[in-house]
Design a protein around this motif. Structure first.
Motif: not given
Ligand code: GDP
Ligand code: ZN
Length: 309
Positions: A263, A268, A270, A276-278
């Motif tokens: 992220c 983060c 989320h 945000c990688a999630v």
């Protein structure tokens, strides 16, 4: 001698050795355990060294081995001290029913993250498969796939017909097991199918946000004939009564981990942050939508913000 404390009354302890012999043991004088301020120096599940006393046949506990994990709760509402319910638990087993009553995925995820916070590995047991129609069967397979992918052991079985119960017995053999799940999912039926005649007192922790009554009943471990134990925790209503901060929650959603590190912001949440990688993983279906929804529900509801004690 070495053994495991399987019962505690507060003044004496029942210790079982590896040879399956039982000894009543006391502790002598002040007995300190490092780290935790607990009202009970020794808990069910503790691995202890003890010596036999000549006079009365009782044993005396000399030392306790480091705990791999433990369930704990505040001793009383206002106390800063805690009561250790049980230690060295190998599996927290959540019994799920998708027929009736229906276990929600929110309930499952709350259970799983609580177990993660306690450092106890979980097993998901889908009971009542004899009642599965094709819709429930599909749902069950979908959920099993989600949780297996995260790394959780999942089993489908029927306490009623016995189908699949042997696989569970194999898993829990020689382990210390805590069975949980809400009322009606078949915990008693399942335990009876695992070992006929084994009667638990209140059987079993059911995870709930209820502010449990503060009875100080002691947990007890029931030996299984084929090796291992089932923990009985009379008077304990909530497995979920643990002090969490919402910021801690993502790390207990195990599959978030490898994305969270990517992220944009290290802190983060989320929820709304850019890059945000999630959230991206949810959009790509790499993280299950249901898990993410439950994550949002958990950090937003008062389950964690409201302190139960
Ligand atoms: P507990 O409250 O979790 O201990 O649930 P019980 O063991 O008392 O079971 C609740 C009800 O579900 C009882 O009527 C059981 O007979 C029934 N039940 C339990 N397991 C099964 C199962 O595998 N299949 C079916 N059809 N019924 C089950
Ligand atoms: Zn994020």
């Amino acid at each position: 001698m070495e053994g495991i404390v399987i019962k505690s009354t507060g003044s004496w302890y029942l210790v079982q050795t590896q040879e399956r012999n039982f000894y009543n043991c006391k502790i002598r004088g002040r007995f300190k355990t490092k780290g935790i301020q607990s009202t009970n120096p020794i808990a069910v599940g503790d691995e202890v060294s003890f010596s036999k006393e000549k006079e009365d046949g009782m044993g005396v506990i000399n030392s306790i081995h480091p705990r791999r994990n433990y369930l704990i709760r505040k001793a009383t509402k206002l106390s800063s001290r805690s009561h250790i319910i049980a230690s060295n638990i190998d599996y927290a087993i959540i019994v799920i029913s998708l027929a009736f009553p229906r276990t929600s995925s929110g309930f499952i995820d709350r259970f799983l993250i609580t177990a993660e916070a306690y450092h106890i590995p979980s097993i998901l047991v889908f009971n009542k498969i004899d009642l599965n129609d094709s819709e429930i069967e599909n749902q069950m397979n979908e959920w099993m796939e989600i949780y297996q992918k995260i790394g959780y052991n999942c089993l489908a079985l029927s306490a009623k017909t016995g189908e699949g119960v042997d696989a569970l017995k194999k898993l829990i053999q020689n382990k210390t097991n805590l069975f949980s799940g809400h009322s009606g999912v078949g915990k008693s039926a399942l335990i009876n199918s695992i070992q006929p005649g084994l009667q638990l007192k209140t059987s079993i922790v059911s995870l709930s946000t209820e502010k449990g009554t503060h009875t100080t009943t002691f947990a007890e471990m029931h030996p299984l004939d084929f090796g291992g134990y089932i923990i009985d925790t009379p008077g304990i209503k909530g497995f979920g009564l643990i002090d969490f901060e919402p910021e801690e929650v993502p790390k207990y959603f195990l599959e978030f981990g490898k994305y969270a590190s990517k992220c944009k912001f290290t802190n983060c949440s989320h929820t709304h942050e850019p890059n945000c990688a999630v959230i991206n993983a949810v959009n790509n279906s790499e993280i299950a939508q249901s898990r993410y929804n439950n994550y949002l529900a958990i950090i937003n509801d008062d389950y964690f913000s409201e302190k139960p004690y």
